[in-house]
Every structure is written in structure tokens, then in C-alpha cells.
Design a protein around this motif. Structure first.
Motif, PDB file in Angstrom:
ATOM      1  N   VAL B 354      -7.532   4.371  -9.547  1.00 39.28           N
ATOM      2  CA  VAL B 354      -8.064   4.309  -8.179  1.00 39.28           C
ATOM      3  C   VAL B 354      -7.356   3.223  -7.377  1.00 39.28           C
ATOM      4  O   VAL B 354      -7.065   3.385  -6.194  1.00 39.28           O
ATOM      5  CB  VAL B 354      -9.589   4.049  -8.201  1.00 39.28           C
ATOM      6  N   LEU B 355      -7.045   2.126  -8.051  1.00 33.77           N
ATOM      7  CA  LEU B 355      -6.356   1.025  -7.383  1.00 33.77           C
ATOM      8  C   LEU B 355      -5.005   1.469  -6.834  1.00 33.77           C
ATOM      9  O   LEU B 355      -4.555   1.007  -5.782  1.00 33.77           O
ATOM     10  CB  LEU B 355      -6.166  -0.122  -8.395  1.00 33.77           C
ATOM     11  N   ASN B 356      -4.360   2.394  -7.535  1.00 32.52           N
ATOM     12  CA  ASN B 356      -3.046   2.875  -7.099  1.00 32.52           C
ATOM     13  C   ASN B 356      -3.121   4.143  -6.266  1.00 32.52           C
ATOM     14  O   ASN B 356      -2.092   4.744  -5.956  1.00 32.52           O
ATOM     15  CB  ASN B 356      -2.152   3.116  -8.325  1.00 32.52           C
ATOM     16  N   ASP B 357      -4.302   4.544  -5.892  1.00 32.32           N
ATOM     17  CA  ASP B 357      -4.466   5.745  -5.079  1.00 32.32           C
ATOM     18  C   ASP B 357      -3.846   5.502  -3.687  1.00 32.32           C
ATOM     19  O   ASP B 357      -4.164   4.507  -3.029  1.00 32.32           O
ATOM     20  CB  ASP B 357      -5.968   6.043  -4.936  1.00 32.32           C
ATOM     21  N   PRO B 358      -2.954   6.401  -3.234  1.00 35.95           N
ATOM     22  CA  PRO B 358      -2.260   6.165  -1.950  1.00 35.95           C
ATOM     23  C   PRO B 358      -3.222   5.979  -0.776  1.00 35.95           C
ATOM     24  O   PRO B 358      -2.985   5.138   0.096  1.00 35.95           O
ATOM     25  CB  PRO B 358      -1.419   7.438  -1.773  1.00 35.95           C
ATOM     26  N   GLU B 359      -4.309   6.752  -0.776  1.00 37.64           N
ATOM     27  CA  GLU B 359      -5.257   6.637   0.335  1.00 37.64           C
ATOM     28  C   GLU B 359      -5.921   5.250   0.362  1.00 37.64           C
ATOM     29  O   GLU B 359      -6.104   4.646   1.432  1.00 37.64           O
ATOM     30  CB  GLU B 359      -6.327   7.731   0.187  1.00 37.64           C
ATOM     31  N   VAL B 360      -6.239   4.757  -0.816  1.00 40.25           N
ATOM     32  CA  VAL B 360      -6.867   3.437  -0.921  1.00 40.25           C
ATOM     33  C   VAL B 360      -5.876   2.346  -0.497  1.00 40.25           C
ATOM     34  O   VAL B 360      -6.206   1.439   0.271  1.00 40.25           O
ATOM     35  CB  VAL B 360      -7.367   3.195  -2.366  1.00 40.25           C
ATOM     36  N   LEU B 361      -4.635   2.474  -0.976  1.00 35.85           N
ATOM     37  CA  LEU B 361      -3.628   1.454  -0.655  1.00 35.85           C
ATOM     38  C   LEU B 361      -3.267   1.454   0.827  1.00 35.85           C
ATOM     39  O   LEU B 361      -2.964   0.406   1.400  1.00 35.85           O
ATOM     40  CB  LEU B 361      -2.369   1.673  -1.494  1.00 35.85           C
ATOM     41  N   GLU B 362      -3.322   2.624   1.427  1.00 33.30           N
ATOM     42  CA  GLU B 362      -2.998   2.693   2.852  1.00 33.30           C
ATOM     43  C   GLU B 362      -4.056   1.950   3.671  1.00 33.30           C
ATOM     44  O   GLU B 362      -3.741   1.231   4.618  1.00 33.30           O
ATOM     45  CB  GLU B 362      -2.917   4.160   3.302  1.00 33.30           C
ATOM     46  N   LYS B 363      -5.307   2.131   3.274  1.00 36.76           N
ATOM     47  CA  LYS B 363      -6.386   1.474   4.028  1.00 36.76           C
ATOM     48  C   LYS B 363      -6.466  -0.019   3.707  1.00 36.76           C
ATOM     49  O   LYS B 363      -6.786  -0.824   4.571  1.00 36.76           O
ATOM     50  CB  LYS B 363      -7.726   2.149   3.715  1.00 36.76           C
ATOM     51  N   TYR B 364      -6.165  -0.382   2.476  1.00 37.53           N
ATOM     52  CA  TYR B 364      -6.267  -1.796   2.075  1.00 37.53           C
ATOM     53  C   TYR B 364      -4.948  -2.260   1.444  1.00 37.53           C
ATOM     54  O   TYR B 364      -4.828  -2.330   0.223  1.00 37.53           O
ATOM     55  CB  TYR B 364      -7.426  -1.995   1.085  1.00 37.53           C
ATOM     56  N   PRO B 365      -3.969  -2.615   2.276  1.00 36.29           N
ATOM     57  CA  PRO B 365      -2.678  -3.054   1.725  1.00 36.29           C
ATOM     58  C   PRO B 365      -2.804  -4.303   0.850  1.00 36.29           C
ATOM     59  O   PRO B 365      -1.928  -4.584   0.037  1.00 36.29           O
ATOM     60  CB  PRO B 365      -1.849  -3.367   2.984  1.00 36.29           C
ATOM     61  N   ASN B 366      -3.890  -5.064   1.038  1.00 33.34           N
ATOM     62  CA  ASN B 366      -4.066  -6.264   0.198  1.00 33.34           C
ATOM     63  C   ASN B 366      -4.282  -5.921  -1.274  1.00 33.34           C
ATOM     64  O   ASN B 366      -4.154  -6.770  -2.146  1.00 33.34           O
ATOM     65  CB  ASN B 366      -5.232  -7.123   0.701  1.00 33.34           C
ATOM     66  N   PHE B 367      -4.578  -4.642  -1.570  1.00 33.44           N
ATOM     67  CA  PHE B 367      -4.750  -4.231  -2.976  1.00 33.44           C
ATOM     68  C   PHE B 367      -3.395  -4.109  -3.682  1.00 33.44           C
ATOM     69  O   PHE B 367      -3.348  -4.029  -4.902  1.00 33.44           O
ATOM     70  CB  PHE B 367      -5.460  -2.871  -3.067  1.00 33.44           C
TER      71      PHE B 367
END
Lengths: 294, 425
Positions: B354-367
Motif C-alpha cells: 500500500v505504501l508503494n501504491d501510485p495513488e497513495v504516493l501521488e497524494k502524499y509524496p512525503n511517503f
């Protein structure tokens, strides 16, 4: 302030005209000190009020702004739209009112007994009542939880009201005993000689005479119960939580919603402010007549 | 026909008070009439239901509702302010209550509650596949005495944030941070800010100590009064003595407060937790929208080190619905639910997929730096059953050194003595 003005006026008239400068200096000093004290007392509340009308981004501005450049009412809109907050207010009122009424009812009888009647081991008993006030609430928390759980009253209004009696009742007994002692016993004797029972004497003679003390004691007990947080945070659930507990929910793990919390704080303090304003006359009399006697 | 004169009646104060009191009382009673006055939690015995006590954000309640929809198991959700969670659980556990079936857990709570038998060991329920799905060491943080007590949901990782108005490239070491902080202090701005109130000075100290390969404890033995410990505290003190740190640092008792000051735009750099990125880019809350960057926490003798807490979920030993509770634990830690949590709340998910999910990373670049950060030392530094007491003693001594009322050497020696007295080592 009215009392202060009256007092200073009578002082001024009592002194010879040639020494008028001394009273005026004294008056200026008193007024000055009163203003400093007033500012010190009211500043946090003023800050709360001002902040409740500001958006979050302005709350941490440097230098801080005492006067918002525009009135921002979104915080209040959010508070008034939150039904759980209004429900918590109603819960607080219910619990504080019942705790106050119960402690006044039981406390009046106990205080009268301590003041006027022959009770075995009266002094140790009274010291025990006072001593129970010395225990930190934290110490009582777990025992209360266990007792209420076994009584089937955990998370109920009745359970919290009973828990609140642990501090409102000793307070009421302690204060009312002082008021009752300050009353002339001859009046009660006359009532008893005229054929009134002890309860009738309390209801028809003692209570009317000590009404300022009775009301101010009730108000302080109510305020104590209204503001209480620790017991309520553990002994209530989502349905029965009181206002201070609901207010604490603005403190999250991530951040604190100060802006909404401030607005909610203002809304939540209004009932108590109103109560104090309505009963102001009794409070002033109650504090000055007998609270420290006995 | 003559009209009857209208009698003007003044409402006396007593009558007014009685009426107002009566009206308010009726309103209060009316509002609460639906709730039982005396008895609570009376439910049908055959009903499949569990009770959870956790924080207030709406997402958690929505997640519980989604669980009910998916499984038919009813969830009673008690929202408790996060700062009160620990005491609330403790009262219930000590009081012998079986009211809660699912509780939130943090690394140090696992040690505290697990050592007293308040939590249900879930070691046997965790399959090897499940272990693979979560971050490395994820279950180690939630273990005590060889037993696992919780499943991780999110990481409360301390990250390094900087304002690009002051700093364009992330510093690599704490020496670099100090140099940059000196350059950018002045005209009402500060190069750095810390959160030193409450017991949070320990988190800063842990990061500086770990950057030198040190650690606060080895088992129950305090190991912070070491050459690395003294260097770490001296390094923190330099930020204070050179006056490059906002003096408000000593008064800040939560990272959220530090974030609010950072969002005003007068601070160049800070350590803080994951909520910063979303908050700093929200115009309602921040004056530095689009100017915040996050980087690997600087290092010293090691390239980097940080501090993290785990937001986990577990089952009390007294629960009477352990199997239903376990269904809930599994549901909320699935990839789908973790993704929703990350997207809605901005929490760092405990599952690498989940941490590497593109949608998540796009919304939270700090991850993006989380994966790299997790290669270095992190986790909580005090996870003893006596954590509360230990934290109080240690943070008092650290702050005494930082305020200059004690030398670094004396503060750490006194802290060690105080801690040894508590843990009995």
C-alpha cells in the motif's frame, strides 16, 4: 465594582476634607489594582473569544492578533451543526443538575445535623467528610469504575451522578454547616416551641434564612460538576459523555482543532455564565455571609 | 361593549428562574429520554456484535460500518479522545471489564498491558503469509516476552521537513542542519524548531543518539549515559545555545502545535510527524502551501536514524468475542482498507504494497522517503512496562540540560540513576 464604588464613597465621606488627597490616592490604587486583576483574570477568556472568531491559520500568527481583521463565524457554524456537541451539553446539564439537587437535599440534612444536633462522634465524622475531599480523584477512579460496573450503572447518567456526589456532597455539607452555625439559634428554638417539627424548622426557618448561602453553594456544586472531566472521561460512553469530554475530542492524535474547540468552549460556558449572572446577588451575599464562619 | 382591561403582570425574578430552570431541565431530559438513565449496554445475547473504543475521526467509524456491511457483525464504536485512550483502557482492564473487544495499541502499551495479562496473545493467529505482508519488524514492535499482541495499522514516523523559502536542498547530517539553521535565523525567523514539551524531548534525543549508533535501552538496561548519548545531547544543546531554535520549543507539547508554527512560514526546518504534509499544503491552515519538502532524517556517524510509533490493533484478554474481534482485525488491516486509511487520513500504511501504491504516493509524496527511512533504525525507544515513569524522569533531565540548568553529563547520570531506580536494574 459596584461594591467597591460604594465602599470607597463611604470612606471618602468619612474623612475630613483637608485630607481628601489620601483617599483619592487610595481609591486610585484600589481601582488600579482591581483593573490589573480584572485584566489578568479576563485576558485568557478574551483571548478565547477573539480566537474563536479567527480561522486556524491566524491563530499562530506572529505577532499574535488581538483584533481579527474580519469576523470569521465558520467555527461557530461547525459547532452548532454538530449534534453530538449539543447532546453532550444536554448530558452535562442533566448530570450536573441532578448531582447538585441530590447533594443539596442530602447535604442540607447532614449539614444541619453537624451544626445543631447531637450526633455520636460528630467531630470525627465531620473531619471524615472533609478528609474525603483531600483524596485526588485519580485515586478514586478505578474503585468507582469497579463499583459502578458491579452495580450495573457503568456508562449511565445515574452512575456519573453518584460519582459526582463524592465531591459535591462533602462540599455542600462543609459550606452549609458554616451557614447554619452562623444563624441565631433562638429563631429555630422559637419555631420548635411553636410546635414545628425539626424538618419543618429546617424547611420553613433555616433554609429561607440561609438562602444566599444555599443558592451559592448549589451554584458552585453545579459548576464543579459541569466542569468535571476525569471521571466523566472514563465513566461515560458515546451516548452519555458530558461536554468537557466531548470538548477533549478536538484533541486528536494528529493535531488539535483549536479553532473549533475555542468556539465550542464559548458555547459551553454560556449556560454557566448565564446561571451565575441570574444568581449573582445570592453568590455575593453567600460568599460574604458565613462561608468562613464556624 | 367595553374591553376588559389587560392586566399587566410583571414576571418576577423568582418566577423567571423557575420557568427557565424548568424549561432547561425539560429540554435536557427530553433530549436524553431515549437513552436509558440507569442501565447501559443491554443487548441480545445471540447478537453477533463487538465493541471498539478508539479515536474520533470519522474514517474509523466509516470503516467499522464497512465491516458490518461486509460481515454482518455489528460494531459498537466508542469514540474516545486519543489522549484519554490509555487511561480509558487501563480503567477497564484493571476494573475487570470485558466491555471492549478491540483496542488500539502502541508499542509501549503492548509492554505495559501485555506484561499484566490484559491482552490476548495473537501469535498463533498470525500466519506466515500475514507476516510477509507487513513492514519488516512490524510485529516485533508489537511483541512482549515472545508473544505478539497486535497487528500494525499505521506508522507514526518522525520525518525531516524543510521550507524551500529557506532551504533548497536537504541537509545530510545534523552538523549541516546546524549550519543552515545559523544562516536562516534572524528577522523573526528561526532555522529550527523542536517539540520539547511533555516527554517529546526523548524522541529528539533518540534520533540524535541513534544517528551515532546508540540506543536508550538494551532490554531493561539503560544505555543512554554513554559517549554517544552525551554527544547526542550536546548536539541538541548546540541548537539552543546558538539561538537558532525557536524558544517556543520548550512549551510545545504536541507535534501538531509545532506544525502550526511551521505553517506560519518563519521556521526553516523541523522534525515532525506525517500529518505535516497535508496540513502545510492546506491554505486554510498554512501560509507555506507548495513550499514544504520532506527528506531522510539527517545522520551523524550513521547516514540516518529516526523514531516511530506503531498504530496497531489488538484484542483484550477479557473480551468475550475474540473470534469476532479477530475478524475485525483482519478486515481493517487488508490492503484495501489500509489504502483507504492512507488516502483519507494521511497515515503511513504498515503494508509495503500500500505504501508503494501510485495513488497513495501521488497524494502524499512525503511517503516516498518512508521506504528508505525504514532501512535505518526507527521504532520507539522506551517500551518497558514502566514506560510512563521512565519517560517522565528521562525527559525532565533532558530538558534540564537543554535549559542549561544542568550539565549534559550530570543530566544523563541523574537520568540513569532515576531510571535504574524505576526499572530495578
Amino acid at each position: 465594582m459596584a461594591t467597591l464604588r460604594t465602599e470607597t464613597k463611604s470612606l471618602a465621606t468619612a474623612r475630613p476634607r483637608s485630607r481628601a488627597s489620601a483617599p483619592s490616592l487610595s481609591r486610585a490604587l484600589k481601582v488600579g489594582l482591581a483593573l490589573v486583576f480584572l485584566a489578568y483574570t479576563l485576558a485568557p477568556m478574551a483571548w478565547l473569544l477573539v480566537s474563536s472568531f479567527q480561522p486556524r491559520v491566524r491563530l499562530f500568527a506572529k505577532p499574535p492578533s488581538w483584533f481579527p481583521n474580519k469576523i470569521y463565524i465558520e467555527n461557530y457554524r461547525a459547532v452548532l451543526a454538530d449534534s453530538s456537541l449539543l447532546s453532550a451539553l444536554a448530558n452535562s446539564f442533566l448530570v450536573a443538575a441532578f448531582a447538585t439537587l441530590l447533594s443539596l437535599f442530602v447535604g442540607t440534612l447532614a449539614a444541619y445535623a453537624f451544626a445543631r444536633m447531637r450526633v455520636p462522634i460528630k467531630r470525627p465524622l465531620f473531619l471524615f467528610v472533609l478528609g474525603s475531599q483531600m483524596l485526588p480523584t485519580m485515586v478514586l477512579l478505578i474503585p468507582m469504575f469497579v463499583v459502578l460496573r458491579y452495580a450495573g450503572l457503568l456508562y449511565s447518567y445515574a452512575g456519573l451522578i453518584l460519582a459526582y456526589l463524592s465531591f459535591t456532597l462533602p462540599y455542600v455539607v462543609w459550606l452549609l454547616r458554616s451557614f447554619f452555625i452562623s444563624l441565631p439559634y433562638e429563631v429555630e428554638e422559637a419555631s420548635l416551641v411553636d410546635g414545628a417539627t425539626r424538618l419543618q424548622t429546617i424547611y420553613r426557618v433555616v433554609l429561607p434564612l440561609s438562602m444566599p448561602g444555599f443558592v451559592s453553594t448549589g451554584i458552585f456544586a453545579f459548576i464543579g460538576a459541569w466542569n468535571e472531566f476525569l471521571l466523566a472521561s472514563v465513566l461515560t460512553d458515546s451516548d452519555t459523555k458530558t461536554f468537557p469530554v466531548r470538548l477533549a475530542q478536538y484533541i486528536g492524535q494528529d493535531t488539535t482543532a483549536y479553532e473549533t474547540m475555542f468556539a465550542a468552549g464559548i458555547v459551553g460556558s454560556l449556560p454557566v455564565v448565564l446561571l451565575v449572572l441570574v444568581f449573582q446577588r445570592f453568590i455575593v451575599h453567600g460568599l460574604s455571609e458565613g462561608a468562613l464562619k464556624g | 361593549m367595553t374591553e376588559k382591561p389587560v392586566e399587566r403582570r410583571r414576571i418576577s425574578r423568582r418566577r423567571f428562574i423557575a420557568a427557565a430552570g424548568g424549561a432547561a431541565g425539560s429540554a435536557a431530559l427530553g433530549a436524553n429520554a431515549v437513552g436509558p438513565f440507569f442501565l447501559r449496554h443491554v443487548s441480545a445475547q445471540d447478537q453477533r456484535e463487538i465493541t471498539i473504543a478508539f479515536d474520533s475521526p470519522q474514517f474509523w467509524k466509516d470503516q467499522a460500518a464497512a465491516f458490518t456491511e461486509a460481515t454482518g457483525i455489528k460494531v459498537n464504536y466508542e469514540d474516545v479522545p486519543f489522549p484519554q485512550l490509555h487511561d480509558r483502557y487501563l480503567a477497564a482492564f484493571v476494573g475487570g471489564s470485558s466491555d471492549y473487544d478491540v483496542v488500539h495499541l502502541r508499542d509501549d502499551w503492548v509492554a505495559e498491558f501485555g506484561s499484566k495479562g490484559f491482552l490476548e496473545p495473537i501469535t498463533d493467529r498470525i500466519t506466515p503469509e500475514m507476516r510477509e505482508e507487513f513492514i519488516p519488524n512490524g510485529f516485533d514492535y508489537l511483541s512482549y516476552d515472545g508473544q505478539v499482541y497486535g497487528v500494525p495499522r499505521y506508522l507514526w514516523l518522525w520525518q525531516f521537513y524543510f521550507n524551500t523559502d529557506f532551504v533548497q536542498e536537504a541537509p545530510k547530517t545534523w552538523d549541516d542542519v546546524l549550519t543552515l539553521a545559523e544562516q536562516h535565523t534572524g528577522d523573526g525567523a528561526y532555522g529550527y524548531i523542536m517539540t520539547l514539551g511533555s516527554t517529546l524531548s526523548i524522541n529528539h534525543f533518540t534520533i540524535h543518539l541513534r544517528a551515532r549508533g546508540g540506543e536508550l535501552f538494551d532490554g531493561r538496561q539503560p544505555t543512554f549515559n554513554s559517549p554517544e548519548g552525551r554527544e547526542a545531547l550536546q548536539e541538541m544543546l548546540a541548537f539552543i545555545e546558538k539561538e537558532v531554535t525557536d524558544p517556543a520549543s520548550f512549551e510545545l507539547t504536541a507535534t501538531g502545535n509545532t506544525m502550526d508554527i511551521f505553517n506560519q512560514g518563519s521556521i526553516a526546518m523541523m522534525l515532525n510527524t506525517p500529518q505535516v504534509f497535508a496540513s502545510a499544503n492546506d491554505p486554510e491552515k498554512s501560509k507555506i502551501v507548495g513550499k514544504v519538502k520532506v527528506a531522510l532524517v539527517p545522520g551523524a556517524t550513521l547516514p540516518s536514524a529516526s523514531y516511530s510509533e506503531t498504530g496497531a490493533i489488538g484484542i483484550p484478554a477479557a473480551s468475550k468475542n475474540k473470534d469476532l474481534a479477530w475478524e475485525f482485525v483482519k478486515f481493517v488491516t487488508t490492503a484495501e482498507q489500509q489504502k483507504q486509511m492512507a488516502l483519507v487520513l494521511g497515515r503511513i500504511p504498515a503494508r509495503p504494497d500500500v505504501l508503494n501504491d501510485p495513488e497513495v504516493l501521488e497524494k502524499y509524496p512525503n511517503f516516498q522517503v518512508v521506504a528508505e527511512q525504514s532501512q535505518y533504525k526507527m521504532g520507539m525507544s522506551v517500551t518497558l512496562p514502566e514506560s510512563s515513569e521512565v519517560n517522565r524522569v528521562l525527559s525532565n533531565e533532558l530538558v534540564a540540560a537543554l535549559r542549561g540548568s544542568k550539565s549534559v553529563e550530570d543530566a544523563l547520570a541523574d537520568a540513569e540513576e532515576g531510571v535504574r531506580r524505576i526499572v530495578g536494574e
